[in-house]
Design a protein around this motif. Structure first.
Motif, PDB file in Angstrom:
ATOM      1  N   LEU A 267       0.790  -1.184   0.153  1.00  0.00           N
ATOM      2  CA  LEU A 267       0.172  -0.070   0.102  1.00  0.00           C
ATOM      3  C   LEU A 267       0.947   1.371   0.259  1.00  0.00           C
ATOM      4  N   GLU A 268       2.017   1.413   0.892  1.00  0.00           N
ATOM      5  CA  GLU A 268       2.587   2.389   0.966  1.00  0.00           C
ATOM      6  C   GLU A 268       3.174   2.790  -0.379  1.00  0.00           C
ATOM      7  N   GLU A 269       3.928   1.911  -1.030  1.00  0.00           N
ATOM      8  CA  GLU A 269       4.343   1.982  -2.490  1.00  0.00           C
ATOM      9  C   GLU A 269       3.412   2.628  -3.454  1.00  0.00           C
ATOM     10  N   HIS A 270       2.090   2.135  -3.385  1.00  0.00           N
ATOM     11  CA  HIS A 270       1.058   2.668  -4.289  1.00  0.00           C
ATOM     12  C   HIS A 270       0.693   4.064  -3.995  1.00  0.00           C
ATOM     13  N   VAL A 271       0.679   4.369  -2.914  1.00  0.00           N
ATOM     14  CA  VAL A 271       0.276   5.791  -2.172  1.00  0.00           C
ATOM     15  C   VAL A 271       1.477   6.529  -2.513  1.00  0.00           C
ATOM     16  N   GLN A 272       2.556   6.185  -2.544  1.00  0.00           N
ATOM     17  CA  GLN A 272       3.807   7.191  -2.886  1.00  0.00           C
ATOM     18  C   GLN A 272       3.756   7.398  -4.335  1.00  0.00           C
TER      19      GLN A 272
ATOM     20  N   HIS B 139      -0.505  11.439   2.704  1.00  0.00           N
ATOM     21  CA  HIS B 139      -0.578   9.917   2.554  1.00  0.00           C
ATOM     22  C   HIS B 139      -1.264   9.299   3.549  1.00  0.00           C
ATOM     23  N   GLU B 140      -1.159   9.594   4.491  1.00  0.00           N
ATOM     24  CA  GLU B 140      -1.916   8.672   5.841  1.00  0.00           C
ATOM     25  C   GLU B 140      -3.343   8.930   5.401  1.00  0.00           C
TER      26      GLU B 140
ATOM     27  N   GLN C 229      -4.121   6.480   2.733  1.00  0.00           N
ATOM     28  CA  GLN C 229      -4.131   5.127   3.474  1.00  0.00           C
ATOM     29  C   GLN C 229      -5.147   4.799   4.221  1.00  0.00           C
TER      30      GLN C 229
ATOM     31  N   ASP D 188      -8.249   1.702   3.647  1.00  0.00           N
ATOM     32  CA  ASP D 188      -8.185   0.758   4.857  1.00  0.00           C
ATOM     33  C   ASP D 188      -9.900   0.751   5.010  1.00  0.00           C
TER      34      ASP D 188
END
Ligand code: PMP
Length: 282
Positions: free
Chosen positions: A45-50, A67-68, A71, A75
């Motif tokens: 997920l982090e990579e996609h949001v980045q 970003h949070e 995310q 979720d």
């Protein structure tokens, strides 16, 4: 159950909600991500949001959310859908404003869907798919995951029209990537793929596969190759969030080696699913 989300509100996925004057559908003026959810948890997920934020910055799209926030929204949407294995599509556009080319003074539109995962049958993964070569007619900034997908759509449809699954795009005599995937060939136990540049999307699955190859000590060479070189390869495969690791058995009617999934491709997708089992349960 599939669900949708539009600017702060969860809605049935098929409810018509976008006003006519919306930049996404009038100009394709926005960016997006597709994220796969295994066991109720979005993978990488982090990579996609980045990447989503990198794409937004690249088109000068000013996203107020952090970003949070994004995310958390993803979720929350997954939880609301009640789906454990599903695909999340999220897009951010330059918002709702009377149509004119210049950037509007409007908040961005964030829309999202959560739908059941389209699972690939094991037999397909064993036998591989077919592809065609296709001129890469896209623009100079394919590293941006922009909503403008017309050349990709036309290439994929042209593949389908001749019974193919993916269009392998070729620019100036070299393979760039697929219409919706990254492309690899294996030769002498070595994986080759196009180097990252503005001409291709930096795939999140590509990143995972590179890590797996490094872990397995399989050489992973980022180097351009030609369609002829690809046809001579021992194995060809593509990767994407929804295809995961998918062997290509035929290209333009030419059989790649013995025309099924090769040994390295099989190893990579086995390890890919092992990785998912590990990270999704921690
Ligand atoms: N290239 C293109 C043009 C794509 O559309 C995709 C799918 N989003 C990919 C590569 C693979 O990217 P990812 O592994 O992040 O899904």
């Amino acid at each position: 159950m599939s669900i949708g989300y539009v600017n702060g509100e969860f809605i049935p996925v098929d409810k018509p909600v976008i006003p006519i004057d919306e930049r996404g559908h009038q100009f394709g003026d926005g960016v997006y991500e597709v994220i796969r959810v295994y066991h109720g948890k979005p993978f990488m997920l982090e990579e996609h949001v980045q990447r989503l934020f990198k794409s937004a910055i690249a088109i000068k799209l000013n996203v107020e959310q952090s970003h949070e926030d994004i995310q958390q929204l993803i979720d929350e949407s997954i939880e609301k859908s009640g789906l454990a294995d599903c695909d999340v599509y999220i897009q951010i556009t330059r918002g709702i404003s009377p149509r004119q080319h210049l950037f509007p003074d409007a908040p961005v539109s964030i829309t999202l869907t959560v739908k059941p995962m389209r699972v690939t049958e094991e037999a397909i993964r064993e036998n591989g798919k077919t592809a065609i070569f296709h001129e890469d007619e896209r623009w100079a900034n394919c590293y941006i995951k922009s909503l403008n997908l017309l050349p990709n759509i036309l290439a994929k449809q042209n593949a389908q029209d001749v019974g193919g699954y993916e269009a392998i795009l070729v620019k100036d005599g070299f393979v760039t990537e697929g219409s919706s995937s990254n492309v690899y060939m294996v030769r002498d136990q070595t994986i080759y793929t196009t180097p990252l540049s503005k001409q291709i999307l930096p795939g999140i699955t590509r990143m995972a596969v590179k890590n797996i190859a490094d872990m397995l000590e399989i050489p992973f060479i980022e180097k351009k190759f030609t369609p002829d070189e690809l046809l001579q390869a021992d194995e060809v495969f593509i990767t994407s969030t929804t295809n995961e690791v998918m062997p290509i058995a035929y290209v333009d009617g030419n059989k790649i080696n013995d025309g099924a999934s090769g040994e390295i491709t099989r190893l990579l997708y086995r390890k890919f699913f092992e990785l998912i089992e590990i990270v999704q349960h921690t």
